[in-house]
Design an enzyme around this catalytic site. Structure first.
Site, short mmCIF file in Angstrom:
data_model
loop_
_atom_site.label_atom_id
_atom_site.label_comp_id
_atom_site.label_asym_id
_atom_site.label_seq_id
_atom_site.Cartn_x
_atom_site.Cartn_y
_atom_site.Cartn_z
N HIS A 275 37.00 0.74 -10.27
CA HIS A 275 35.92 0.74 -11.26
C HIS A 275 34.88 1.80 -10.92
O HIS A 275 33.88 1.93 -11.60
CB HIS A 275 35.25 -0.64 -11.24
CG HIS A 275 34.89 -1.05 -9.86
ND1 HIS A 275 35.85 -1.49 -8.96
CD2 HIS A 275 33.75 -1.00 -9.17
CE1 HIS A 275 35.27 -1.72 -7.79
NE2 HIS A 275 34.01 -1.42 -7.90
N CYS A 276 35.09 2.57 -9.84
CA CYS A 276 34.07 3.57 -9.46
C CYS A 276 34.62 4.99 -9.63
O CYS A 276 34.16 5.75 -10.46
CB CYS A 276 33.68 3.40 -7.99
SG CYS A 276 33.00 1.82 -7.60
N ILE A 277 35.63 5.30 -8.80
CA ILE A 277 36.02 6.71 -8.65
C ILE A 277 36.53 7.35 -9.93
O ILE A 277 36.14 8.48 -10.26
CB ILE A 277 37.04 6.85 -7.50
CG1 ILE A 277 36.48 6.19 -6.23
CG2 ILE A 277 37.34 8.32 -7.23
CD1 ILE A 277 35.12 6.63 -5.80
N ILE A 279 35.70 6.58 -12.88
CA ILE A 279 34.72 6.38 -13.97
C ILE A 279 33.42 7.14 -13.75
O ILE A 279 32.97 7.91 -14.60
CB ILE A 279 34.39 4.87 -14.08
CG1 ILE A 279 35.68 4.07 -14.27
CG2 ILE A 279 33.34 4.63 -15.17
CD1 ILE A 279 35.97 3.46 -15.54
N ASP A 280 32.83 6.97 -12.56
CA ASP A 280 31.47 7.51 -12.33
C ASP A 280 31.37 9.01 -12.60
O ASP A 280 30.45 9.46 -13.28
CB ASP A 280 31.01 7.20 -10.89
CG ASP A 280 30.95 5.70 -10.62
OD1 ASP A 280 30.86 5.30 -9.46
OD2 ASP A 280 30.99 4.93 -11.61
#
Ligand code: SAJ
Length: 439
Positions: A275-277, A279-280
């Site tokens: 959910h981070c790499i 998306i951010d």
């Protein structure tokens, strides 16, 4: 120093400042627990009544927090939860820890931030400190959150209330770096905002890194995760190049990693999950597009990473073809579905793309994952097979997508007719094994 600020800082010193956390997920609940442990009264606000009920019963639904700790803090009157934003009326300090996903279009979805901030704005009063923790594009705190907070009132930021950004750095399951000891970057809308927010976080967190503005703090977080995404994209492209050169990319990376400085090891894989790499960084490239700038490294890395599932399916198709078997109708077992080993999180997992592509090519697809009993995705659903070794024996091809440590890899190697190993799970000893295809 203004009266408002000196009163607030006294409350922080006395631990009498009342704190609220908006969003009780994998970031918000641990943050609430840390401040409650530090002696503050913490109110957790979340629209999900199941979370409210669980906390009231002293139960944790987040892996990093034990129910025993929730029960103890609730009993001590240091932690409570509510879905009613009106309870913010007598709160002094607020952390906003709500999700910032992407829309289907790939654009940032700030609906959670807008919703939480609008409800918070109704309770905004002099002396409040507000910190946004949700990962977002540079400028969100100043352009969106400040605007929503000050509509309909004449409160002055940096004087009557304080607003800052402080990126979350929670890595679920990690025990060496946790919410309390993870260095915490904090940047305010004004210098006074930076100082007040840093004073607040210093009351419970071990290391606070004040920076000069909210934009610096927002951008620092994006650099952290863009750094990973781009470097993973680099080694994924290296895998494509080594595949064409007939060189083992895993051996190349291990050799390069022998350099004691100036190098950081990343490994190729079937794609980029979590959910981070994935998306951010797209929040940053989206913002830059609005400034007529193309964030080329982010876009290229995203292209390479999102192409990896297709590359894995192509390797499988070619390997089956060598055995005179069309992918169409072949039994293919996907081993491991979560986005990284030894967790159950399926968000953005490349396994979803690999399975969808295999189904598109009419392979007879099954999967196993000890942490993921069932996958529901788009227009299909699958249950994990019960016995992965039995399924491997029956399969024409096995694709190792997530290298959970629970797997008996020597047994998988023995039972399988063909293995596509996208994680070097079988190790370099299988480099020349005719039934093993390495990324
Ligand atoms: N991946 C690779 N090759 C690598 C590293 C990761 O293909 O060399 C893949 C993983 O399989 C996964 C995806 O990338 O699908 C993301 O993996 P990750 O190790 O970055 O794990 P995340 O997504 O849990 O990232 C989090 C981030 N933490 C925060 O945002 C607070 C990241 O900044 C951390 O560095 C990372 O955890 C970590 O180090 O565990």
């Amino acid at each position: 120093m203004t009266e408002i600020r000196s009163t607030l800082e006294e409350k922080l010193r006395e631990r009498s400042a009342k704190m609220a956390v908006l969003g009780l997920g994998y970031v918000g609940l641990p943050l609430a627990a840390v401040f409650a442990e530090a002696g503050f009264e913490v109110l957790g606000i979340d629209p999900d009544e199941r979370k409210i009920e669980a906390i009231a019963k002293g139960e944790s639904y987040i892996g990093d927090i034990e129910s025993e700790q929730v029960a103890r803090l609730v009993k001590a009157g240091k932690l409570r939860a509510s879905s009613d934003f009106a309870e913010l009326a007598d709160i002094d300090v607020v952390s906003i820890c709500v999700p910032t996903p992407l829309r289907k279009t790939g654009d940032p979805d700030l609906a959670y931030i807008v919703s939480a901030t609008e409800k918070l704005a109704e309770q905004l009063h002099p002396g409040m400190v507000i910190v946004l923790e949700s990962t977002t594009y540079p400028g969100t705190t100043r352009e969106l959150v400040l605007d929503l907070l000050t509509r309909g009132n004449d409160l002055q930021v940096g004087k009557d209330f304080f607003l800052a950004f402080s990126p979350e750095r929670v890595d679920p399951g990690r025990t060496d770096w946790t919410t309390v000891n993870m260095p915490k970057v904090v940047g305010g809308i004004t210098p006074a905002c930076s100082e007040v927010a840093a004073a607040w976080y210093s009351a419970a967190l071990e290391t606070v890194i004040p920076v000069s503005s909210a934009e610096v703090a927002e951008m620092a977080k994006l650099l952290e995760n863009t750094f990973r995404m781009v470097n993973i994209g680099l080694v994924n492209e290296l895998a494509l190049m080594c595949n064409r050169l007939g060189v083992d990319v895993w051996e190349v990376i291990d050799a390069a990693a022998s350099k004691p400085f100036g190098f950081m090891k990343f490994t190729p894989g079937p794609g980029l999950g979590g959910h981070c790499i994935p998306i951010d960084p797209l929040y940053l490239s989206w913002k830059m597009k609005s400034l007529n700038y193309t964030a080329r490294f982010i876009e290229l890395a995203s292209e390479v990473n999102t192409n990896m599932p297709r590359h894995v399916v192509t390797l499988t198709l070619e390997a089956l073809n060598e055995q005179g078997k069309p992918l169409n109708g072949s039994k293919v077992l996907v081993l491991g579905a979560a986005y990284k080993p030894d967790i159950d999180d399926m968000r953005e997992s490349p396994a979803l793309d690999v399975i969808a592509l295999l189904r598109e090519k009419k392979a007879d697809v099954s999967y196993h994952d000890p942490y993921v009993p069932r996958i529901e995705h788009e227009d299909w659903g699958l249950d994990s097979v019960a016995d992965y070794l039995k399924a491997a024996k029956a399969a024409d091809a096995v694709i190792i997508i997530t290298n959970h440590t629970a797997y008996d890899y020597p047994a998988v190697l023995k039972q399988s007719k063909l293995i596509v190993d996208t994680r070097n799970a079988l190790g370099s000893a299988t480099k020349d094994d005719p039934k093993v295809v390495r990324l």
